[in-house]
Motif scaffolding. Structure first.
Motif, PDB file in Angstrom:
ATOM      1  N   ARG A 196       0.831  -1.200   0.000  1.00  0.00           N
ATOM      2  CA  ARG A 196       0.000   0.000   0.000  1.00  0.00           C
ATOM      3  C   ARG A 196       0.868   1.255   0.000  1.00  0.00           C
ATOM      4  O   ARG A 196       1.873   1.331   0.714  1.00  0.00           O
ATOM      5  CB  ARG A 196      -0.919  -0.011   1.231  1.00  0.00           C
ATOM      6  CG  ARG A 196      -1.862   1.185   1.329  1.00  0.00           C
ATOM      7  CD  ARG A 196      -2.579   1.183   2.663  1.00  0.00           C
ATOM      8  NE  ARG A 196      -3.383   2.384   2.830  1.00  0.00           N
ATOM      9  CZ  ARG A 196      -4.697   2.427   2.718  1.00  0.00           C
ATOM     10  NH1 ARG A 196      -5.377   1.329   2.478  1.00  0.00           N
ATOM     11  NH2 ARG A 196      -5.360   3.550   2.883  1.00  0.00           N
ATOM     12  N   GLU A 211     -21.598  -8.964  -4.240  1.00  0.00           N
ATOM     13  CA  GLU A 211     -20.337  -8.740  -3.534  1.00  0.00           C
ATOM     14  C   GLU A 211     -19.766 -10.065  -3.036  1.00  0.00           C
ATOM     15  O   GLU A 211     -18.564 -10.335  -3.171  1.00  0.00           O
ATOM     16  CB  GLU A 211     -20.546  -7.782  -2.362  1.00  0.00           C
ATOM     17  CG  GLU A 211     -19.273  -7.503  -1.579  1.00  0.00           C
ATOM     18  CD  GLU A 211     -19.471  -6.471  -0.481  1.00  0.00           C
ATOM     19  OE1 GLU A 211     -18.835  -6.613   0.575  1.00  0.00           O
ATOM     20  OE2 GLU A 211     -20.281  -5.532  -0.682  1.00  0.00           O
ATOM     21  N   CYS A 248     -10.054   4.999  -5.198  1.00  0.00           N
ATOM     22  CA  CYS A 248      -9.232   3.794  -5.040  1.00  0.00           C
ATOM     23  C   CYS A 248      -7.896   4.159  -4.410  1.00  0.00           C
ATOM     24  O   CYS A 248      -7.450   5.306  -4.482  1.00  0.00           O
ATOM     25  CB  CYS A 248      -9.032   3.068  -6.377  1.00  0.00           C
ATOM     26  SG  CYS A 248      -8.300   4.061  -7.703  1.00  0.00           S
ATOM     27  N   GLN A 249      -7.269   3.150  -3.812  1.00  0.00           N
ATOM     28  CA  GLN A 249      -5.987   3.316  -3.136  1.00  0.00           C
ATOM     29  C   GLN A 249      -4.905   2.622  -3.950  1.00  0.00           C
ATOM     30  O   GLN A 249      -5.085   1.489  -4.403  1.00  0.00           O
ATOM     31  CB  GLN A 249      -6.048   2.702  -1.727  1.00  0.00           C
ATOM     32  CG  GLN A 249      -4.812   2.953  -0.878  1.00  0.00           C
ATOM     33  CD  GLN A 249      -4.692   4.419  -0.459  1.00  0.00           C
ATOM     34  OE1 GLN A 249      -5.698   5.061  -0.176  1.00  0.00           O
ATOM     35  NE2 GLN A 249      -3.467   4.941  -0.443  1.00  0.00           N
ATOM     36  N   LYS A 273     -16.152 -11.694  -4.204  1.00  0.00           N
ATOM     37  CA  LYS A 273     -15.139 -12.007  -3.195  1.00  0.00           C
ATOM     38  C   LYS A 273     -14.757 -13.494  -3.238  1.00  0.00           C
ATOM     39  O   LYS A 273     -13.581 -13.852  -3.100  1.00  0.00           O
ATOM     40  CB  LYS A 273     -15.652 -11.641  -1.796  1.00  0.00           C
ATOM     41  CG  LYS A 273     -15.656 -10.156  -1.509  1.00  0.00           C
ATOM     42  CD  LYS A 273     -16.153  -9.885  -0.090  1.00  0.00           C
ATOM     43  CE  LYS A 273     -16.061  -8.422   0.270  1.00  0.00           C
ATOM     44  NZ  LYS A 273     -16.572  -8.153   1.646  1.00  0.00           N
ATOM     45  N   PRO A 279      -6.640  -5.831  -0.833  1.00  0.00           N
ATOM     46  CA  PRO A 279      -7.922  -5.775  -0.115  1.00  0.00           C
ATOM     47  C   PRO A 279      -8.988  -4.971  -0.867  1.00  0.00           C
ATOM     48  O   PRO A 279      -9.281  -3.826  -0.533  1.00  0.00           O
ATOM     49  CB  PRO A 279      -7.545  -5.095   1.196  1.00  0.00           C
ATOM     50  CG  PRO A 279      -6.407  -4.196   0.817  1.00  0.00           C
ATOM     51  CD  PRO A 279      -5.646  -4.922  -0.245  1.00  0.00           C
ATOM     52  N   GLY A 280      -9.570  -5.554  -1.891  1.00  0.00           N
ATOM     53  CA  GLY A 280     -10.587  -4.878  -2.680  1.00  0.00           C
ATOM     54  C   GLY A 280     -10.498  -5.310  -4.132  1.00  0.00           C
ATOM     55  O   GLY A 280      -9.887  -6.343  -4.456  1.00  0.00           O
ATOM     56  N   SER A 294     -12.516  -0.294  -2.587  1.00  0.00           N
ATOM     57  CA  SER A 294     -13.118  -1.150  -1.563  1.00  0.00           C
ATOM     58  C   SER A 294     -14.450  -1.669  -2.078  1.00  0.00           C
ATOM     59  O   SER A 294     -15.126  -1.023  -2.888  1.00  0.00           O
ATOM     60  CB  SER A 294     -13.335  -0.359  -0.270  1.00  0.00           C
ATOM     61  OG  SER A 294     -14.396   0.570  -0.435  1.00  0.00           O
ATOM     62  N   TYR A 295     -14.842  -2.845  -1.620  1.00  0.00           N
ATOM     63  CA  TYR A 295     -16.119  -3.405  -2.029  1.00  0.00           C
ATOM     64  C   TYR A 295     -17.277  -2.526  -1.562  1.00  0.00           C
ATOM     65  O   TYR A 295     -18.309  -2.431  -2.229  1.00  0.00           O
ATOM     66  CB  TYR A 295     -16.271  -4.825  -1.492  1.00  0.00           C
ATOM     67  CG  TYR A 295     -15.440  -5.839  -2.257  1.00  0.00           C
ATOM     68  CD1 TYR A 295     -15.856  -6.311  -3.486  1.00  0.00           C
ATOM     69  CD2 TYR A 295     -14.233  -6.297  -1.736  1.00  0.00           C
ATOM     70  CE1 TYR A 295     -15.094  -7.226  -4.195  1.00  0.00           C
ATOM     71  CE2 TYR A 295     -13.461  -7.221  -2.444  1.00  0.00           C
ATOM     72  CZ  TYR A 295     -13.900  -7.675  -3.673  1.00  0.00           C
ATOM     73  OH  TYR A 295     -13.144  -8.569  -4.378  1.00  0.00           O
ATOM     74  N   ALA A 296     -17.097  -1.858  -0.436  1.00  0.00           N
ATOM     75  CA  ALA A 296     -18.154  -0.976   0.063  1.00  0.00           C
ATOM     76  C   ALA A 296     -18.421   0.160  -0.917  1.00  0.00           C
ATOM     77  O   ALA A 296     -19.576   0.541  -1.152  1.00  0.00           O
ATOM     78  CB  ALA A 296     -17.764  -0.416   1.430  1.00  0.00           C
ATOM     79  N   ASP A 297     -17.354   0.700  -1.524  1.00  0.00           N
ATOM     80  CA  ASP A 297     -17.522   1.805  -2.470  1.00  0.00           C
ATOM     81  C   ASP A 297     -18.148   1.351  -3.784  1.00  0.00           C
ATOM     82  O   ASP A 297     -18.708   2.167  -4.525  1.00  0.00           O
ATOM     83  CB  ASP A 297     -16.177   2.477  -2.745  1.00  0.00           C
ATOM     84  CG  ASP A 297     -15.707   3.337  -1.585  1.00  0.00           C
ATOM     85  OD1 ASP A 297     -16.576   3.823  -0.834  1.00  0.00           O
ATOM     86  OD2 ASP A 297     -14.487   3.507  -1.428  1.00  0.00           O
TER      87      ASP A 297
END
Length: 218
Positions: free
Chosen positions: A105, A147, A117-118, A151, A171-172, A136-139
């Motif tokens: 990261r 979802e 996104c990161q 995953k 992670p995403g 992220s999956y939340a976004d």
């Protein structure tokens, strides 16, 4: 270049992947039956393998001292011109070396298709850095079932190992990419996320198609 690279769709416990440049060939992953099915509309053929069979093939190739000398890879490349065989050999060798280096990261953020996104970066000795921007999956704001399906599909990729191992660990969901493997360099980003329902028929095996072995498919 702005050209479409891949279109993916989710329905129930199935994922369909349509890669551009594959002459209409696409793949359906069925999590319920744990099968990967490659469908070739032009040849009117289908090829199915269990996730476990694919994992065994990947492990067999990855564990070889010279992966490109593996009989299955040799079979897959036998119709290619020598210079392309050489490029693929270099890419496979690079991918195997880079498996030792996970994506780390960074402090950089970006976006694609209006989704934040990161940035994660992979740096291996002797190769240029590759970058993923991970949402992220939340976004993504998917339905709980979609979802869960995505995953689970990524988790199966992670368990099977192979050159996608490090990508599947982030992670995403990667929605932006830039990097290179040997002579193959490029970049891509998510252009659109459509949440409208997809007809279930596009995930089913077409009727009347001939079933072929994985060897014939390759």
């Amino acid at each position: 270049t702005g050209a479409l690279q891949t279109r993916s769709g989710v329905f129930g416990e199935r994922v369909r992947i349509d890669p551009a440049g594959a002459n209409g060939v696409y793949v359906v992953l069925d999590l319920k039956t744990r099968t990967l099915t490659q469908i070739n509309p032009r040849a009117r053929t289908t090829t199915s393998s269990t996730v476990e069979e694919v994992s065994q093939i990947v492990a067999s190739i990855a564990s070889a001292a010279e992966p490109t000398a593996h009989p299955l890879l040799q079979l897959a490349m036998q119709g290619l011109p020598p210079e392309q065989r050489q490029q693929i050999s270099e890419m496979v060798a690079q991918a195997k070396r880079d498996e030792a280096y996970p994506y780390q990261r960074t402090e950089t953020a970006d976006s694609a298709a209006d989704l934040p996104c990161q940035v994660f970066e992979q740096r291996a000795p002797g190769s240029t850095a590759r970058r993923l921007c991970v949402a992220s999956y939340a976004d993504l704001k998917l339905t709980p079932n979609d979802e869960r399906t995505l995953k689970t599909a990524v988790e199966l990729l992670r368990r099977s190992g192979g050159p996608w191992l490090r990508i599947s660990e982030v992670p995403g969901l990667p929605i932006r990419y830039v990097g290179a493997y040997g002579a193959y360099a490029g970049a891509g980003h998510l252009t659109k996320l459509v949440r409208e329902p997809i007809k279930p028929e596009v995930f089913n095996d077409p009727p009347g198609y001939r079933i072929v072995s994985i060897l014939e498919m390759m």
